[in-house]
Design an enzyme around this catalytic site. Structure first.
Site, mmCIF file in Angstrom:
data_model
loop_
_atom_site.group_PDB
_atom_site.id
_atom_site.type_symbol
_atom_site.label_atom_id
_atom_site.label_comp_id
_atom_site.label_asym_id
_atom_site.label_seq_id
_atom_site.Cartn_x
_atom_site.Cartn_y
_atom_site.Cartn_z
ATOM 1 N N ASP A 22 38.187 29.355 37.103
ATOM 2 C CA ASP A 22 38.986 29.713 37.796
ATOM 3 C C ASP A 22 37.733 30.653 38.971
ATOM 4 O OD1 ASP A 22 39.406 29.762 34.677
ATOM 5 O OD2 ASP A 22 37.878 30.689 34.029
ATOM 6 N N GLU A 178 47.452 37.130 33.279
ATOM 7 C CA GLU A 178 45.698 37.697 32.972
ATOM 8 C C GLU A 178 45.746 36.416 34.652
ATOM 9 O OE1 GLU A 178 44.230 34.353 30.146
ATOM 10 O OE2 GLU A 178 44.802 33.021 31.120
HETATM 11 C C1 6LW Z 1 40.080 33.052 31.937
HETATM 12 C C2 6LW Z 1 41.173 33.784 32.037
HETATM 13 C C3 6LW Z 1 41.605 32.053 32.178
HETATM 14 O O1 6LW Z 1 39.210 34.180 31.234
HETATM 15 O O2 6LW Z 1 40.264 31.270 30.933
HETATM 16 O O3 6LW Z 1 42.276 29.954 32.593
HETATM 17 C C4 6LW Z 1 39.934 32.135 30.985
HETATM 18 N N1 6LW Z 1 42.468 30.908 32.436
HETATM 19 O O4 6LW Z 1 41.705 34.048 32.986
HETATM 20 C C5 6LW Z 1 38.711 32.126 30.295
HETATM 21 O O5 6LW Z 1 38.419 30.284 32.165
#
Ligand code: 6LW
Length: 503
Positions: A22, A178
């Site tokens: 991230d 996300e």
């Molecule tokens: C994070 C989300 C993700 O909140 O994994 O790959 C989660 N993305 O954006 C935890 O790292």
């Protein structure tokens, strides 16, 4: 011992190997700064500096005081998720989610990214995880979260202003839209997101619009980056952030994994940070596929950090790359009780306990060796490779016995035991390629745990398949961490060696 990056060698991806997912990046003048998720580990949010986007030096941890980082109710792979790091109005701003009962979204600021960072300002009404901060020309701060929700925010108080509204949330039926980041680039506002989930279907998509609140028009070439359905060595590519170099070139940092072994492939180092170049066509980004080899960056490379194989624990403060499970109270982890040694005092009864006293470092190389000189005269503890409470291998010493313990899910077993030789003694772990022959069921790597005899030879006590310490088996968001722990009483460690054998 080679540094993680050979200064004169062709740079390689990942630029931050091991558990560094991230990534969020910003540039101030000629300096880049990058932050990553840290989950249940303390201190939280490793913060890196670079002059070339390739070599990164850890300059601290954003959340390094217990009052900034309540993790006692964070399950493994809970805790700190997905920071956004920005520089605005002369200050660094970081917004992040602490996924635990005592957590929520929080904002911290600093004038020096090496710290100290402020106490958290909690933002209880921000409507989701993966928060982003962006400021428009009027100084209004927009906070955008997973699922495509957005709300105006006063970042100084954490108060939201007005009602959240839904922006664009990826393609129809997109799984897990996300990791949003919002940018003003040229004539447009861009909303960059991840979609498909953080597993093999992961990808990066983008939309643009006339204002930070939209309306957003999706890029016709979405996803602008994905490795889904390919046989490229880097998989799960997504959760990206963009940054522009001083020369005007554009770059993306993102997470990816390197699965190993037969089918279905297991990744053991966690999600790592990669770098890839971006060009623009018709005001849409064109992202180069992520390879293990970096394309030449258009500026001279800086030397990169030197990583000494040995930590002698001679400094009162632990190096910033040492991480502990959930907290690190001085009564349980200190270099001051026995100067030149790391002293761990047990709390939880074993590595299976959520309050285990464990201090380790991220595994960053596919093949490496770790050794530690342990004095177990007053307790029981040793050397462990940890994924979580239910997935770890350890070699543990007490005053009279050495045992290798394997925990995989609900199965826990003592794999080997023998009387302890004279102590202090050196415990060893080597992580190597799996033994030949390799076939479709071969695991990603092989872990050998042993003890050094007084003549320096290693007696191997057990060799274990690495797949059981992989994310595909254990689940979750982290990767392997290797280090020292105390399961009973007080255990002292004189030094800890971590030597990459390749990579
Ligand atoms: C994070 C989300 C993700 O909140 O994994 O790959 C989660 N993305 O954006 C935890 O790292």
């Amino acid at each position: 011992m080679p540094p993680l990056h050979q200064p004169n060698a062709r740079p390689t991806n990942p630029v931050l190997p091991g558990l560094h997912p991230d990534p969020s990046v910003c540039r101030v003048g000629d300096d880049y700064y990058l932050a990553c998720s840290s989950f249940e580990y303390f201190p939280g949010i490793p913060l890196f500096h670079s002059r070339d986007l390739v070599h990164w030096t850890q300059i601290g941890n954003v959340l390094d005081r217990p009052e900034q980082l309540p993790l006692s109710t964070a399950w493994s792979s809970g805790g700190i998720y997905a920071p956004t790091l920005r520089h605005h109005d002369g200050r660094f701003w970081l917004i992040v989610t602490n996924c635990s009962k005592d957590g929520g979204n929080l904002i911290v600021t600093a004038t020096d990214p090496a710290g100290p960072w402020s106490d958290p300002v909690w933002a209880p009404d921000v409507p989701g995880i993966d928060p982003d901060l962006a400021w428009d020309e009027d100084g209004t701060c927009w906070c955008t979260v997973a699922g495509g929700w957005q709300v105006r925010l006063d970042p100084a108080t954490g108060q939201t202003l007005g009602e959240p509204h839904r922006l664009w949330a990826g393609g129809p039926d997109a799984k897990a839209p996300e990791a949003p980041h919002l940018y003003r680039i040229g004539a447009y506002w861009y909303l960059l997101i991840a979609e498909g989930g953080t597993e093999r279907g992961h990808g990066v998509s983008i939309a643009r619009g006339p204002s930070p609140a939209g309306p957003f028009e999706p890029c016709p070439d979405n996803p602008v980056l994905t490795h889904r359905g390919t046989d490229r060595p880097v998989q799960n590519t997504g959760h990206a952030d963009l940054v522009q170099g001083p020369d005007g070139s554009w770059w993306m940092v993102l997470l990816g994994v390197r699965p190993g072994g037969g089918t279905p492939g297991w990744h053991v180092l966690g999600r790592e940070t990669f770098l890839t170049p971006v060009t623009w066509v018709d005001d849409w980004p064109v992202v180069q596929e992520v390879s293990l080899e970096l394309p030449q960056v258009p500026w001279p490379l800086s030397p990169g950090p030197r990583h000494e194989p040995r930590d002698d624990f001679d400094d009162a403060r632990l190096r910033p790359d040492w991480i502990s499970v959930r907290d690190r109270p001085v009564e349980h982890c200190t270099t001051e009780e026995r100067p030149g040694w790391l002293t761990l005092r047990a709390r939880g009864a074993s590595l299976d306990a959520p309050d285990v006293v464990f201090t380790g470092r991220r595994q960053q190389h596919a093949v490496f060796r770790a050794r530690t000189l342990v004095d177990p005269a007053e307790g029981r503890g040793g050397l462990a490779v940890r994924l979580d409470e239910q997935h770890h291998y350890a070699i543990e010493a007490s005053a009279d016995e050495i045992r290798v313990i394997a925990r995989v899910g609900s199965l826990r077993t003592v794999v080997a035991a023998r009387p302890a030789p004279a102590w202090p003694l050196v415990l060893t772990l080597s992580v190597t390629d799996p033994p030949l022959p390799h076939g479709p069921c071969t695991g990603p790597d092989f872990l050998t745990l042993g003890v050094e005899e007084s003549d320096g030879t290693v007696t191997e006590l057990a060799g274990l398949d690495g797949r059981y310490l992989s994310t595909e088996v254990a689940g979750g968001f982290t990767g392997r961490v290797t280090g020292m722990y105390a399961a009973d009483g007080t255990v002292h460690f004189d030094w800890f060696d971590y030597e990459p054998l390749s990579g």
